[in-house]
Write a protein that holds these residues in place. Structure first.
Motif, short mmCIF file in Angstrom:
data_model
loop_
_atom_site.label_atom_id
_atom_site.label_comp_id
_atom_site.label_asym_id
_atom_site.label_seq_id
_atom_site.Cartn_x
_atom_site.Cartn_y
_atom_site.Cartn_z
N GLY A 138 1.60 5.30 -5.28
CA GLY A 138 3.05 5.47 -5.25
C GLY A 138 3.45 6.64 -4.38
N GLU A 153 7.17 2.03 -1.37
CA GLU A 153 6.34 3.09 -1.94
C GLU A 153 5.03 2.55 -2.50
OE1 GLU A 153 9.30 1.92 -5.22
OE2 GLU A 153 9.32 2.23 -3.06
N ASN A 154 4.81 1.23 -2.44
CA ASN A 154 3.57 0.67 -2.95
C ASN A 154 2.40 1.13 -2.10
OD1 ASN A 154 1.64 -1.23 -4.20
ND2 ASN A 154 1.80 -2.24 -2.21
#
Length: 316
Positions: A146, A269-270
Motif C-alpha cells: 500500500g 496504491e495497490n
C-alpha cells in the motif's frame, strides 16, 4: 557562510604573510581580505593582525584565534569528507523496516548474499506489521503493502500485489470446487484481520462475466498473521484470499491450488512499496539495497509492473 569565509581568509593571510598573497591563494582581491579580517576584529574587539607599510604580524590573540580556527575548519572538512563518503560509498548501518510476511518470505532469502557483496553495510532490521513513522524513527527503507501519502517520503513500487483465491487439494477433494461466487457461502472461509485497523480484509470474487467485485462473506476462521492464514489454508480449514508473495511457496509445492486467475485490485496504491525519506542525495547504502532487491525480484519474474502470478494455472 560569511564567517567561514572570513576564517579561511584570516588563516590564509597568516600563512601567506600578506593580503596580496592571501587574495591570490583564495582567488579574491586584497581589499576583500583586508575587510574580512577587519570584520572579525570588530566582532571580537581585538586586533588579530598588526598592519604596517612593510609587513603584517600576527598578535598573541591572533595566534590563539588562528590555532582554534585551523582546528575548526579541519574538523569541518573531515566531517564533510566522512559524510560524503557515507553518501558515495555503500557503508554504515542500514535500518530497514518490513511487513512480517514480506520480510520472512522475500527479504530473508537475499540478505546473506547482499551482506557478502556489501560487507561494510550493517543491517538493522525491524520486522512488524505496525505503522512506522519513517522520518521520526530514522528508518532508511520501509517495505510496505500500500502507498503512503506523505510529501516527505518517496514510495518506489517493487511490484503490484496480485491475489489468489486458494484452497488445499484435500479441501477441494472433500468439499468440491465452487462453481459461482454465491457457492462460497456454503464453504469454509479464512478471513484476515488487518492489525493496524482491526478491520477484515475485503474479499473480491468474480461474477459470471469474470469481473471481480467486493463480495460479503462471513469467515469461518480469522487470523491477523499472514503465514498462519497460509498454514490454515494448506491444512484444509477453508478458502483464503492470499497475496502473491504469501501464496507463492504453497502454489509451487502443490500444497495450494487457485480456483480463479489472479486478481489485481485497480487502486493506484495497490502494490508492494519501498518507502524512504525524500532527499536530494540518496545514500549509497540505500541505493544499492533498492537495486539489489529489484534485481532479486526480477529473477523471480517480478517488477514494478508485473508478477509471476499471471503464469499460474487454476482449477475450475
Amino acid at each position: 557562510m560569511d564567517k567561514l569565509r572570513a576564517l579561511e581568509l584570516f588563516i590564509a593571510t597568516c600563512e601567506e604573510g600578506s593580503f596580496a598573497a592571501a587574495s591570490a591563494y583564495c582567488n579574491t582581491d586584497p581589499s576583500a581580505v583586508s575587510k574580512a579580517i577587519s570584520r572579525l576584529e570588530a566582532q571580537l574587539q581585538v586586533t588579530l593582525i598588526q598592519r604596517s607599510t612593510r609587513q603584517l604580524s600576527v598578535t598573541d590573540a591572533g595566534k590563539q584565534y588562528l590555532s582554534t580556527a585551523r582546528k575548526l575548519l579541519q574538523e569541518l572538512s573531515a566531517c564533510e569528507g566522512e559524510i560524503k563518503h557515507l553518501n558515495d560509498s555503500p557503508c554504515g548501518v542500514l535500518k530497514v523496516n518490513s511487513a512480517v510476511c514480506y520480510g520472512h518470505l522475500y527479504l530473508r532469502p537475499v540478505l546473506a548474499a547482499f551482506c557478502a557483496r556489501y560487507p561494510e553495510i550493517k543491517l538493522d532490521l525491524q520486522i512488524n506489521d505496525l505503522h512506522t513513522d519513517v522520518i521520526e524513527s530514522g528508518v532508511d527503507i520501509a517495505i510496505r503493502t500500500g502507498y503512503v501519502k506523505d510529501s516527505r517520503l518517496v514510495a518506489k513500487r517493487l511490484s503490484p500485489m496480485d491475489f489468489f483465491v486458494c484452497a488445499s487439494p484435500d479441501y477441494l477433494a472433500k468439499n468440491g470446487t465452487p462453481a459461482l461466487r454465491e457457492d462460497f457461502k456454503a464453504h469454509q472461509w479464512i478471513g484476515f484481520r488487518i492489525k493496524e485497523t482491526q478491520q477484515l480484509q475485503p474479499v473480491y470474487l468474480p461474477d459470471e462475466q469474470g469481473d471481480y467485485a467486493l463480495y460479503g462473506l462471513e469467515p469461518s476462521h480469522i487470523t491477523d498473521d499472514g503465514e498462519m492464514m497460509v498454514a490454515m489454508c494448506e491444512d484444509g480449514l477453508g478458502f483464503a484470499q492470499l497475496p502473491h508473495f504469501l501464496a507463492k511457496a504453497g502454489l509451487e509445492a502443490g500444497r495450494l491450488v487457485s480456483v480463479y486467475p489472479h486478481f489485481r485490485p485497480p487502486q493506484i496504491e495497490n502494490g508492494v512499496f519501498a518507502i524512504y525519506p525524500k532527499r536530494t542525495y540518496l545514500p549509497a547504502k540505500v541505493r544499492v539495497f533498492l537495486s539489489y532487491l529489484a534485481d532479486a525480484l526480477e529473477k523471480q519474474n517480478e517488477s514494478a509492473y508485473q508478477t509471476w502470478a499471471e503464469r499460474v494455472a487454476y482449477v475450475r
